[in-house]
Every structure is written in structure tokens, then in C-alpha cells.
Scaffold this motif. Structure first.
Motif, PDB file in Angstrom:
ATOM      1  N   GLU A 255       0.855  -1.122   0.195  1.00  0.00           N
ATOM      2  CA  GLU A 255      -0.394  -0.172  -0.119  1.00  0.00           C
ATOM      3  C   GLU A 255       0.666   1.207   0.016  1.00  0.00           C
ATOM      4  O   GLU A 255       1.823   0.918   0.289  1.00  0.00           O
ATOM      5  CB  GLU A 255      -1.341  -0.125   1.372  1.00  0.00           C
ATOM      6  CG  GLU A 255      -2.085  -0.946   0.941  1.00  0.00           C
ATOM      7  CD  GLU A 255      -2.991  -1.440   2.784  1.00  0.00           C
ATOM      8  OE1 GLU A 255      -3.592  -0.135   3.132  1.00  0.00           O
ATOM      9  OE2 GLU A 255      -2.888  -2.254   2.657  1.00  0.00           O
ATOM     10  N   ASP A 256       0.569   2.078  -0.365  1.00  0.00           N
ATOM     11  CA  ASP A 256       1.280   3.738  -0.450  1.00  0.00           C
ATOM     12  C   ASP A 256       0.759   4.107   0.825  1.00  0.00           C
ATOM     13  O   ASP A 256       0.444   4.695   1.921  1.00  0.00           O
ATOM     14  CB  ASP A 256       0.284   4.425  -0.983  1.00  0.00           C
ATOM     15  CG  ASP A 256       0.909   6.541  -1.948  1.00  0.00           C
ATOM     16  OD1 ASP A 256       2.325   5.757  -1.460  1.00  0.00           O
ATOM     17  OD2 ASP A 256       0.372   7.162  -2.080  1.00  0.00           O
ATOM     18  N   LEU A 257       2.734   4.626   2.002  1.00  0.00           N
ATOM     19  CA  LEU A 257       2.205   4.034   2.766  1.00  0.00           C
ATOM     20  C   LEU A 257       3.038   5.448   3.059  1.00  0.00           C
ATOM     21  O   LEU A 257       4.495   5.734   2.248  1.00  0.00           O
ATOM     22  CB  LEU A 257       2.417   3.104   3.612  1.00  0.00           C
ATOM     23  CG  LEU A 257       2.544   2.027   3.270  1.00  0.00           C
ATOM     24  CD1 LEU A 257       2.879   0.430   4.041  1.00  0.00           C
ATOM     25  CD2 LEU A 257       0.160   2.482   3.982  1.00  0.00           C
TER      26      LEU A 257
ATOM     27  N   ARG B 166      10.762   3.586  13.369  1.00  0.00           N
ATOM     28  CA  ARG B 166      10.131   4.083  11.925  1.00  0.00           C
ATOM     29  C   ARG B 166       8.506   3.672  12.343  1.00  0.00           C
ATOM     30  O   ARG B 166       8.375   2.637  12.820  1.00  0.00           O
ATOM     31  CB  ARG B 166      10.327   4.154  11.009  1.00  0.00           C
ATOM     32  CG  ARG B 166       9.224   2.508  10.410  1.00  0.00           C
ATOM     33  CD  ARG B 166      10.588   1.852   8.557  1.00  0.00           C
ATOM     34  NE  ARG B 166      10.006   0.722   8.804  1.00  0.00           N
ATOM     35  CZ  ARG B 166       9.757   0.416   6.827  1.00  0.00           C
ATOM     36  NH1 ARG B 166       9.742   1.843   6.471  1.00  0.00           N
ATOM     37  NH2 ARG B 166       9.082  -0.948   6.818  1.00  0.00           N
ATOM     38  N   ILE B 167       7.459   4.500  11.885  1.00  0.00           N
ATOM     39  CA  ILE B 167       6.256   3.690  12.282  1.00  0.00           C
ATOM     40  C   ILE B 167       5.471   4.672  10.852  1.00  0.00           C
ATOM     41  O   ILE B 167       5.421   5.117  10.084  1.00  0.00           O
ATOM     42  CB  ILE B 167       5.837   5.400  13.185  1.00  0.00           C
ATOM     43  CG1 ILE B 167       6.152   4.678  14.280  1.00  0.00           C
ATOM     44  CG2 ILE B 167       3.716   4.616  13.158  1.00  0.00           C
ATOM     45  CD1 ILE B 167       5.984   6.118  15.576  1.00  0.00           C
ATOM     46  N   LEU B 168       4.998   3.175  10.839  1.00  0.00           N
ATOM     47  CA  LEU B 168       4.399   3.217   9.161  1.00  0.00           C
ATOM     48  C   LEU B 168       2.286   3.863   9.929  1.00  0.00           C
ATOM     49  O   LEU B 168       2.581   3.230   9.912  1.00  0.00           O
ATOM     50  CB  LEU B 168       4.280   1.751   7.921  1.00  0.00           C
ATOM     51  CG  LEU B 168       5.523   1.558   7.657  1.00  0.00           C
ATOM     52  CD1 LEU B 168       5.804  -0.027   7.304  1.00  0.00           C
ATOM     53  CD2 LEU B 168       6.299   2.549   7.247  1.00  0.00           C
ATOM     54  N   ILE B 169       2.421   4.586   8.317  1.00  0.00           N
ATOM     55  CA  ILE B 169       1.004   5.112   8.347  1.00  0.00           C
ATOM     56  C   ILE B 169       0.576   5.110   7.023  1.00  0.00           C
ATOM     57  O   ILE B 169       1.565   5.227   6.039  1.00  0.00           O
ATOM     58  CB  ILE B 169       0.526   6.819   9.011  1.00  0.00           C
ATOM     59  CG1 ILE B 169       1.850   7.462   8.340  1.00  0.00           C
ATOM     60  CG2 ILE B 169       0.817   6.405  10.370  1.00  0.00           C
ATOM     61  CD1 ILE B 169       1.129   8.889   9.096  1.00  0.00           C
TER      62      ILE B 169
ATOM     63  N   ASP C 291       6.223   1.803  -0.780  1.00  0.00           N
ATOM     64  CA  ASP C 291       4.710   1.055  -0.961  1.00  0.00           C
ATOM     65  C   ASP C 291       5.428  -0.371  -0.842  1.00  0.00           C
ATOM     66  O   ASP C 291       5.889  -1.222  -0.893  1.00  0.00           O
ATOM     67  CB  ASP C 291       5.143   0.739  -2.527  1.00  0.00           C
ATOM     68  CG  ASP C 291       4.039   0.139  -3.154  1.00  0.00           C
ATOM     69  OD1 ASP C 291       2.647   0.745  -2.687  1.00  0.00           O
ATOM     70  OD2 ASP C 291       3.888  -0.195  -4.600  1.00  0.00           O
ATOM     71  N   GLU C 292       4.415  -0.860   0.779  1.00  0.00           N
ATOM     72  CA  GLU C 292       4.921  -1.774   1.320  1.00  0.00           C
ATOM     73  C   GLU C 292       3.708  -2.376   1.678  1.00  0.00           C
ATOM     74  O   GLU C 292       2.888  -1.839   2.490  1.00  0.00           O
ATOM     75  CB  GLU C 292       5.933  -1.486   2.462  1.00  0.00           C
ATOM     76  CG  GLU C 292       7.345  -1.174   2.047  1.00  0.00           C
ATOM     77  CD  GLU C 292       7.699  -0.972   3.068  1.00  0.00           C
ATOM     78  OE1 GLU C 292       7.725  -1.718   4.490  1.00  0.00           O
ATOM     79  OE2 GLU C 292       8.730  -0.071   3.361  1.00  0.00           O
ATOM     80  N   PRO C 293       3.439  -4.038   2.519  1.00  0.00           N
ATOM     81  CA  PRO C 293       2.549  -4.519   3.144  1.00  0.00           C
ATOM     82  C   PRO C 293       1.799  -3.676   4.226  1.00  0.00           C
ATOM     83  O   PRO C 293       2.922  -3.335   5.317  1.00  0.00           O
ATOM     84  CB  PRO C 293       2.682  -5.810   3.619  1.00  0.00           C
ATOM     85  CG  PRO C 293       4.107  -5.682   2.233  1.00  0.00           C
ATOM     86  CD  PRO C 293       4.741  -4.876   1.450  1.00  0.00           C
ATOM     87  N   PHE C 294       0.947  -3.260   4.678  1.00  0.00           N
ATOM     88  CA  PHE C 294       0.675  -2.793   5.889  1.00  0.00           C
ATOM     89  C   PHE C 294       0.113  -3.324   7.028  1.00  0.00           C
ATOM     90  O   PHE C 294      -1.083  -4.551   6.482  1.00  0.00           O
ATOM     91  CB  PHE C 294      -0.493  -1.703   5.382  1.00  0.00           C
ATOM     92  CG  PHE C 294      -0.746  -0.012   7.194  1.00  0.00           C
ATOM     93  CD1 PHE C 294       0.317  -0.067   7.414  1.00  0.00           C
ATOM     94  CD2 PHE C 294      -1.420  -0.108   6.430  1.00  0.00           C
ATOM     95  CE1 PHE C 294       0.062   0.601   8.917  1.00  0.00           C
ATOM     96  CE2 PHE C 294      -2.431   1.094   7.740  1.00  0.00           C
ATOM     97  CZ  PHE C 294      -1.351   0.948   8.796  1.00  0.00           C
ATOM     98  N   ASP C 295       0.702  -3.759   8.692  1.00  0.00           N
ATOM     99  CA  ASP C 295       0.409  -4.558   9.336  1.00  0.00           C
ATOM    100  C   ASP C 295      -0.058  -3.912  10.871  1.00  0.00           C
ATOM    101  O   ASP C 295       0.769  -3.899  11.469  1.00  0.00           O
ATOM    102  CB  ASP C 295       1.096  -5.699   9.697  1.00  0.00           C
ATOM    103  CG  ASP C 295       0.379  -6.746   8.633  1.00  0.00           C
ATOM    104  OD1 ASP C 295      -0.742  -7.246   7.975  1.00  0.00           O
ATOM    105  OD2 ASP C 295       1.839  -8.602   8.537  1.00  0.00           O
TER     106      ASP C 295
END
Length: 200
Positions: A71-73, A104-107, A128-132
Motif C-alpha cells: 500500500e501507499d504508506l 519508524r512508524i508506518l501510516i 509502497d509496502e504491506p501494511f500490518d
């Protein structure tokens, strides 16, 4: 159609895969089709997030591996651990889904939030990475919820099963301001929706 009888933390020797975005992976009961065309029925005791790499064990013993759609993160970083903790609190206080890692923090992309974080001195990288994301008040797993608390000045993060249940069906999780040390906010459980053929 084959029923999913359990979810395992790791898919070993999977017979197939199923690729879903984060919203579609948060379900309790749903009819799904694997990437190879196997129709399956997910039927869990409670809603939960199916995480990247987990295995859906079918009634016939086969395992379907869950894959998260990239996803676009935004990857948020801080000057140091304490700064990252403060940024994590700001993100959590706005009830944003967040994947918290060591450095880091992904949002999800949001220009308003990005501007706020930039103003607070955060480093932003667009990935652009999987989001968990972390489990929250809406993500009841094993009958409990946990809200990620970040305490300013301690240099670490930890989780508390710290929620209050009320008769009107909402679950509230408290977050405490690491800067002010005072007020708190409530995160209210909300239903999730998606494009899949949900039966719940």
C-alpha cells in the motif's frame, strides 16, 4: 466451499495464497477466493486482522498463506527514540492505524497528517509496502484489546490491556499524553467495511 478451521501464526508449505489489503484482512466471517481460485469461508469467533504470512488452515488440512497487498504508506522517523515516541503519541491520539517498528512508524498517506508531522520535525519517506497496523480497540483478538501506549521520557514503548467496557457495546482504550502527562482520549470501536463478500 471449504471452511477455514483455524489461523496459524505462520503458513508452512502453503497450498495457495490469498492477497488482500489491510481493510479486507480485518474480518470475522467472509467468503473469499484464493489467488489460485479456491473458494473458502472464513468463520472466526471474533473479528481480527489477518496478518501477512499467517496461514488459513482449511478443513481438508491444506493451508492458504495470507499476503498483504503493498500500500501507499508514509514511513515516519524521529531524531531519536524519545522523539519517535512523541510522534507515535501524536499519531495514536488521532486514531490512525499505525504499524510501529523499532526505528519508524508506518501510516497511510494523508497530506494533513504529513504536514503536522513535518512541523513536529519528523522525517517522512514515502514507501509502497504491506501494511500490518497494531491492534487497537476495534481489533479484538483473543477476547481482549490492546492500545499501544508511548510514555515520554522512558525511552520505550509497551502495551496495556487497558480498556473499559460499557453496556452500550463500545470498547474504550485510554491514551495518555506523554508530553502533558495529563489528559487522555478515547478510541471507540467501529465496524469495518470492505469490498469482499462479507457474510457478517
Amino acid at each position: 466451499m471449504i471452511r477455514v478451521r483455524e489461523v496459524r501464526a505462520r503458513a508452512e508449505a502453503p497450498a495457495d495464497t490469498i492477497t488482500l489489503d489491510e481493510t479486507a484482512r480485518h474480518r470475522r466471517r467472509m467468503v473469499m477466493t484464493s489467488d489460485g481460485g479456491i473458494d473458502i469461508l472464513l468463520d472466526l469467533p471474533r473479528a481480527r486482522l489477518l496478518r501477512h504470512g499467517e496461514g488459513l488452515v482449511l478443513e481438508d488440512g491444506r493451508v492458504i498463506e495470507v499476503r498483504a497487498v503493498p500500500e501507499d504508506l508514509v514511513a515516519v522517523s524521529g531524531r531519536d527514540r524519545r522523539h519517535l515516541n512523541a510522534l507515535a503519541w501524536q499519531i495514536g491520539n488521532r486514531h490512525l492505524a499505525a504499524q510501529i517498528e523499532d526505528d519508524r512508524i508506518l501510516i497511510r498517506r494523508d497530506h494533513v497528517i504529513e504536514a503536522m508531522l513535518t512541523g513536529l520535525g519528523a522525517g517522512l519517506d514515502f514507501v509502497d509496502e504491506p501494511f500490518d497496523p497494531e491492534g487497537g480497540a476495534y481489533d479484538e483478538m483473543a477476547g481482549t484489546s490492546s492500545r499501544h501506549h508511548v510514555h515520554h521520557g522512558h525511552g520505550h514503548e509497551h502495551e496495556h490491556p487497558h480498556e473499559h467496557r460499557h453496556g452500550h457495546g463500545h470498547a474504550h482504550a485510554h491514551e495518555h499524553d506523554p508530553v502533558a502527562g495529563g489528559g487522555h482520549s478515547h478510541d471507540v470501536a467501529m465496524p469495518r467495511t470492505g469490498a469482499e463478500r462479507s457474510t457478517d
